[in-house]
Structures are given as C-alpha cells and as structure tokens.
Scaffold this motif. Structure first.
Motif, PDB file in Angstrom:
ATOM      1  N   SER A 140       0.806  -1.220   0.000  1.00  0.00           N
ATOM      2  CA  SER A 140       0.000   0.000   0.000  1.00  0.00           C
ATOM      3  C   SER A 140       0.836   1.266   0.000  1.00  0.00           C
ATOM      4  CB  SER A 140      -0.949   0.000   1.198  1.00  0.00           C
ATOM      5  OG  SER A 140      -0.209   0.007   2.387  1.00  0.00           O
ATOM      6  N   TYR A 189      -2.466  -7.520   7.563  1.00  0.00           N
ATOM      7  CA  TYR A 189      -1.771  -6.287   7.201  1.00  0.00           C
ATOM      8  C   TYR A 189      -0.642  -6.047   8.191  1.00  0.00           C
ATOM      9  CZ  TYR A 189      -0.769  -1.327   6.674  1.00  0.00           C
ATOM     10  OH  TYR A 189      -0.131  -0.133   6.501  1.00  0.00           O
ATOM     11  N   SER A 191       3.775  -2.007   5.199  1.00  0.00           N
ATOM     12  CA  SER A 191       2.564  -1.600   4.489  1.00  0.00           C
ATOM     13  C   SER A 191       2.115  -2.647   3.470  1.00  0.00           C
ATOM     14  CB  SER A 191       2.773  -0.257   3.781  1.00  0.00           C
ATOM     15  OG  SER A 191       3.155   0.726   4.698  1.00  0.00           O
ATOM     16  N   THR A 198      -0.382  -5.988   2.599  1.00  0.00           N
ATOM     17  CA  THR A 198      -1.552  -6.780   2.929  1.00  0.00           C
ATOM     18  C   THR A 198      -1.407  -8.142   2.274  1.00  0.00           C
ATOM     19  OG1 THR A 198      -2.946  -4.821   3.066  1.00  0.00           O
ATOM     20  CG2 THR A 198      -4.062  -6.930   2.772  1.00  0.00           C
TER      21      THR A 198
END
Length: 144
Positions: A50, A131, A136, A138
């Motif tokens: 992310s 997560y 960052s 997932t």
C-alpha cells in the motif's frame, strides 16, 4: 418463624435462577477466537503493497515469494503455535512461532528474535487478510 424459612428459600431460588439465566443466555461479546481459527494450511494468494516507495524488509513472507514466484506458497499454522512456510513441492522456506491476540485482532509472528504484528483486516472461514504496518503490505490467505 415457620413462614420465614420457606419464603427465604423461595427468594434465594428466584435470585439464583435469574442470575443463572443472565449468565447462560445473556448477550456475549463476539470474538474472533469463537468464530474463526487460524489453525490449518493457508495458500498465500496475493500480496499488496500500500505504500508507493516502501522497501519491504519482512523476511517471513517476502522471501518466500522471491525464491520462486511460479510455485504456490502456503503457510501452515499448527495447534502448538508453530508455523511453516513452504512451496507446493514441500520446500520449506521458513519456520517459526506465532500467537493470536483476539482482543487486538492481531497475529504476532516471530521473525528473528522479535514478534511482528499482522493486523487481521478481514476473516472468514475460507480467507483471511493480514496487514503489517512495518512494510505496508496486505497478505491475502486462502484456506486449503
């Protein structure tokens, strides 16, 4: 005095009955531990980063994907709080220890000498999304 003892017994029985009904049939908070279990073998379906420019330093799962992207990678969570990450041909990438904190909805996986927290984002009987804020990332796991 003869009527006092039976009245006291009836009141005591009524109080106990009401207390036990609330205890047995009252609203109980739902927790992840009561509805789902992490034990078993899960296939790592996907990883999503992310952050745009983050360097992934998580050795546990990132190393497993970098070894051979064509083989499906699975993680087995055992009842004795150990886990094994392996490929379809049973090549073991990593072993370690984990525990689940249902209050925090987090799975802690021991990497090197520290536990890394993986927040549980979604969890069903057949899939779980984890997560890690550290990188960052997932991870989507599908139950096998």
């Amino acid at each position: 005095m003869k009527t006092f003892i039976p009245a006291a017994i009836i009141i005591a029985v009524a109080c106990i009955a009401l207390a036990s009904c609330e205890w047995l049939f009252g609203n109980k908070p739902k927790s992840i531990a009561n509805t789902h279990t992490i034990n078993g073998t899960w296939q790592i379906k996907s990883m999503a980063d992310s952050s745009a420019n983050a360097r992934n330093t998580t050795p546990m799962l990132a190393a497993a994907f970098s070894n051979n992207d064509t083989l499906p990678v699975s993680i087995s969570f055992n009842i004795d709080s150990t886990f094994t990450i392996s490929s379809k041909n049973d090549s073991i990438y990593n072993k370690g220890i984990y525990y689940v904190d249902t209050a925090k909805q987090t799975i802690f996986i021991k990497e090197d000498s520290l536990y890394t927290p993986y927040s549980i984002k979604q969890w069903s009987d057949t899939a779980v999304q984890l997560y890690t804020a550290k990188d960052s990332i997932t991870y989507t796991l599908i139950k096998q």
